[in-house]
Write a protein that holds these residues in place. Structure first.
Motif, mmCIF file in Angstrom:
data_model
loop_
_atom_site.group_PDB
_atom_site.id
_atom_site.type_symbol
_atom_site.label_atom_id
_atom_site.label_comp_id
_atom_site.label_asym_id
_atom_site.label_seq_id
_atom_site.Cartn_x
_atom_site.Cartn_y
_atom_site.Cartn_z
ATOM 1 N N SER A 72 -0.164 -3.632 -2.249
ATOM 2 C CA SER A 72 0.124 -2.842 -3.439
ATOM 3 C C SER A 72 -0.857 -3.206 -4.548
ATOM 4 O O SER A 72 -0.908 -4.364 -4.985
ATOM 5 C CB SER A 72 1.565 -3.099 -3.901
ATOM 6 N N SER A 73 -1.652 -2.234 -4.974
ATOM 7 C CA SER A 73 -2.674 -2.453 -6.010
ATOM 8 C C SER A 73 -3.601 -3.604 -5.633
ATOM 9 O O SER A 73 -4.059 -4.361 -6.492
ATOM 10 C CB SER A 73 -2.007 -2.742 -7.365
ATOM 11 N N ALA A 74 -3.862 -3.753 -4.350
ATOM 12 C CA ALA A 74 -4.645 -4.892 -3.862
ATOM 13 C C ALA A 74 -6.078 -4.485 -3.544
ATOM 14 O O ALA A 74 -6.400 -3.302 -3.418
ATOM 15 C CB ALA A 74 -3.979 -5.479 -2.620
ATOM 16 N N GLY B 161 -1.109 11.066 -10.467
ATOM 17 C CA GLY B 161 -1.842 11.054 -11.728
ATOM 18 C C GLY B 161 -2.940 10.009 -11.792
ATOM 19 O O GLY B 161 -3.809 10.064 -12.642
ATOM 20 N N ASP B 162 -2.915 9.044 -10.879
ATOM 21 C CA ASP B 162 -3.961 8.017 -10.866
ATOM 22 C C ASP B 162 -5.095 8.435 -9.940
ATOM 23 O O ASP B 162 -4.867 8.977 -8.867
ATOM 24 C CB ASP B 162 -3.396 6.678 -10.385
ATOM 25 N N ASP B 163 -6.298 8.152 -10.340
ATOM 26 C CA ASP B 163 -7.460 8.515 -9.529
ATOM 27 C C ASP B 163 -7.778 7.367 -8.572
ATOM 28 O O ASP B 163 -8.794 6.691 -8.682
ATOM 29 C CB ASP B 163 -8.651 8.812 -10.444
ATOM 30 N N LEU B 164 -6.855 7.139 -7.636
ATOM 31 C CA LEU B 164 -6.992 5.988 -6.753
ATOM 32 C C LEU B 164 -7.656 6.345 -5.427
ATOM 33 O O LEU B 164 -8.218 5.487 -4.765
ATOM 34 C CB LEU B 164 -5.609 5.379 -6.486
ATOM 35 N N ALA B 165 -7.536 7.586 -5.020
ATOM 36 C CA ALA B 165 -8.119 7.995 -3.747
ATOM 37 C C ALA B 165 -9.446 8.702 -4.009
ATOM 38 O O ALA B 165 -9.490 9.888 -4.296
ATOM 39 C CB ALA B 165 -7.157 8.914 -2.996
ATOM 40 N N HIS B 166 -10.534 7.951 -3.946
ATOM 41 C CA HIS B 166 -11.860 8.522 -4.168
ATOM 42 C C HIS B 166 -12.393 9.041 -2.836
ATOM 43 O O HIS B 166 -13.438 8.631 -2.349
ATOM 44 C CB HIS B 166 -12.790 7.468 -4.770
ATOM 45 N N ILE C 184 2.785 -0.868 8.319
ATOM 46 C CA ILE C 184 1.732 -1.100 7.333
ATOM 47 C C ILE C 184 1.954 -0.142 6.164
ATOM 48 O O ILE C 184 2.106 1.065 6.360
ATOM 49 C CB ILE C 184 0.326 -0.848 7.916
ATOM 50 N N MET C 185 1.981 -0.693 4.946
ATOM 51 C CA MET C 185 2.111 0.145 3.763
ATOM 52 C C MET C 185 0.983 -0.174 2.789
ATOM 53 O O MET C 185 0.760 -1.338 2.450
ATOM 54 C CB MET C 185 3.454 -0.057 3.069
ATOM 55 N N VAL C 186 0.284 0.864 2.350
ATOM 56 C CA VAL C 186 -0.788 0.731 1.368
ATOM 57 C C VAL C 186 -0.394 1.574 0.162
ATOM 58 O O VAL C 186 -0.299 2.800 0.248
ATOM 59 C CB VAL C 186 -2.134 1.208 1.945
ATOM 60 N N GLU C 187 -0.155 0.909 -0.960
ATOM 61 C CA GLU C 187 0.385 1.593 -2.131
ATOM 62 C C GLU C 187 -0.483 1.337 -3.356
ATOM 63 O O GLU C 187 -0.753 0.190 -3.718
ATOM 64 C CB GLU C 187 1.808 1.091 -2.401
ATOM 65 N N ALA C 188 -0.930 2.427 -3.985
ATOM 66 C CA ALA C 188 -1.664 2.338 -5.253
ATOM 67 C C ALA C 188 -2.880 1.426 -5.165
ATOM 68 O O ALA C 188 -3.212 0.720 -6.115
ATOM 69 C CB ALA C 188 -0.728 1.870 -6.374
ATOM 70 N N CYS C 189 -3.538 1.429 -4.023
ATOM 71 C CA CYS C 189 -4.772 0.657 -3.859
ATOM 72 C C CYS C 189 -5.978 1.588 -4.000
ATOM 73 O O CYS C 189 -5.913 2.758 -3.622
ATOM 74 C CB CYS C 189 -4.816 -0.012 -2.487
#
Length: 495
Positions: free
Chosen positions: A115-117, A173-178, A138-143
């Motif tokens: 998470s955010s890692a 709303g977050d630009d996390l997935a480029h 496996i969970m990937v959150e806000a990374c």
């Protein structure tokens, strides 16, 4: 990262106390639980982010190495989470490497959460262990996910046939997935190795036509897939066709969530007609569905079209499905669907004989007294006892937030929660007909009198005055017949 000297935990364990490892009492408690093999979940973060009882705020390389040592020796720890890009800011690179290596040797750890890692750093080092360790969740959150991170991550999945649940999503709303659609289309084929996949969630990753084409080729390898969530992407009607083609052989799929995309009526048609019959939960909130033409929605047990602006005739489409005896709908979310009073009245007509739907959320639909009255009349039609008996006794919930439900409607919804529908009908009759009109029974002569008394005795124990007054009305209306019946009854008993 700090450059503290590595610790040989095996050599020092007999002479090292928990107090020697850290001065933080909260961290000591977690270390003791881990040492005693009493900990099932471990979350690692920067010290100032440790706010939960299970969060371990890493203060040094020494702590990290002992955490890895105890985790490797135990057998109960099943889940490890890493929160924050700078979780290991106080630890040396060597201690991080050793810790991740220790995790890779823990066959009892089945779930990893990031998470955010900093995925690039962690997955690159933990990846080989993840492939060999039979991780199932496996969970990937806000990374942050750019092409390098996504490539490393999905390459890791390429050898993980043990994986049962994969959740990757960023915050709205977050630009996390480029990443763009083509980037994801290049990564997605790696999931074909995950033949044990049961729950797949890929949210807010800019998936569109190319990605869906890649998923179409992957899904036939996931025969055990139960739940698929692709919300917050850029899926349109063409994408639903590709997805439906790929899901044809997923005979165990039960739930499909395509919320917050760009799906229109054509896409809904495709889903209704082409999804496996096992799918009974369809979530399409926040799309562009209008229900401008007729489509049968009978097959789904749960249908969510929250936030879709329905056209003027949209509620007629829904009402037609609700009125159909073959409808399986039990939970229907119509919040923020532009329904209004007219649409509410249409839905009420569809519910008149419906015996399946228990929840229909109508939040934020500008419903006034006229609309609520329409619903009230189908929940308890007080025009006659028979009409009350045949009212809707199934619907129990119309939503909470943003819904000002009148008191009489709330009462009927509460009565409907009783599983004994005969008792529901009786309670509504007692509520709506304070002095029962017995005249409809008169035409059946006195043979019904014992049944009338029994019925009232069973359902009006709390209102003996109501029972007695109703019987009195019956007797007063037919005094001679009652008298003759009683005399005949007495003679029969004497014989």
């Amino acid at each position: 990262m700090s450059s503290q000297e590595a610790v040989d935990c095996n050599a020092l364990e007999a002479t090292t106390s928990i107090e020697d490892i850290t001065g933080n009492e909260h961290n000591r408690d977690i270390l003791r639980a881990l040492q005693n093999d009493e900990l099932s979940d471990l979350w690692l973060c920067r010290p100032d982010l440790s706010v939960d009882n299970e969060d371990y705020g890493l203060g040094s390389s020494r702590e990290l190495e002992w955490l890895g040592h105890f985790a490797k020796k135990g057998s109960r720890l099943g889940s490890v989470g890493i929160f924050g890009d700078d979780t290991f800011v106080n630890c040396s690179g060597q201690s991080v490497d050793r810790f991740l290596d220790d995790l890779g040797k823990c066959n009892h750890i089945k779930k990893m959460t990031f998470s955010s890692a900093d995925l690039a750093e962690i997955i690159n080092k933990l990846g080989p262990a993840m492939k060999n360790n039979n991780f199932t969740h496996i969970m990937v959150e806000a990374c942050h996910l750019g092409v390098p991170e996504a490539t490393i991550l999905f390459n890791t999945f390429g050898d993980m046939n043990s994986l049962e649940e994969l959740r990757i999503y960023g915050e709205v709303g977050d630009d996390l997935a480029h990443l763009n659609d083509c980037d994801m289309a290049g990564c997605t084929p790696k999931l074909a190795a995950c033949t044990g996949m049961r729950y797949l969630k890929l949210n807010h990753l800019n998936l569109s036509t190319n990605s869906c084409a890649a998923l179409r080729d992957v899904f036939p390898r996931m025969a055990n897939l139960r739940e698929l969530v692709l919300s917050g992407n850029s899926l349109d009607d063409d994408c639903t066709t590709l997805l439906a083609q790929g899901l044809t052989d997923c005979k165990q799929l039960q739930s499909l969530d395509l919320s917050d995309n760009r799906i229109c009526d054509n896409g809904l048609d495709v889903l209704v007609q082409s999804l496996p019959t096992s799918v009974d939960v369809l979530l399409l909130s926040g799309n562009d569905i209008t229900l401008a033409r007729h489509v049968l929605l009978l097959r789904f047990r749960v249908l969510d079209i929250w936030g879709n602006t329905l056209c003027a005739g949209g509620t007629r489409v829904i009402a037609a499905s609700l009125a159909n005896p073959e409808s399986r709908l039990e939970d229907l979310d119509l919040s923020q669907c532009n329904i209004g009073d007219e649409g509410t009245a249409t839905l009420a007509d569809g519910l008149r004989n419906n015996q399946r739907l228990t929840r229909m959320s109508l939040e934020d639909n500008n419903i006034t007294e006229r609309g609520w009255n329409a619903l009230s009349s189908i929940l308890c039609d007080a025009s006659s006892i028979n009409a009350t008996y045949n009212s809707n006794h199934t619907l129990q919930d119309l939503g909470d937030y943003g819904v000002q439900i009148p008191k009489d409607v709330r009462l009927m919804l509460r009565l409907n929660k009783d599983e004994n529908k005969s008792r529901v009908a009786a309670n509504k009759i007692l509520q709506s007909h304070r002095h029962l009109d017995m005249r409809p029974l008169f035409g059946r002569e006195l043979g019904l009198l014992p049944y009338v008394i029994t019925w009232l005795d069973h359902f009006a124990k709390s209102r003996p005055d109501l029972k007695l007054s109703s019987i009195f009305e019956f007797v007063r209306a037919m005094p001679m017949k009652v008298a003759n019946w009683m005399v005949g009854k007495a003679k029969g008993e004497n014989n």
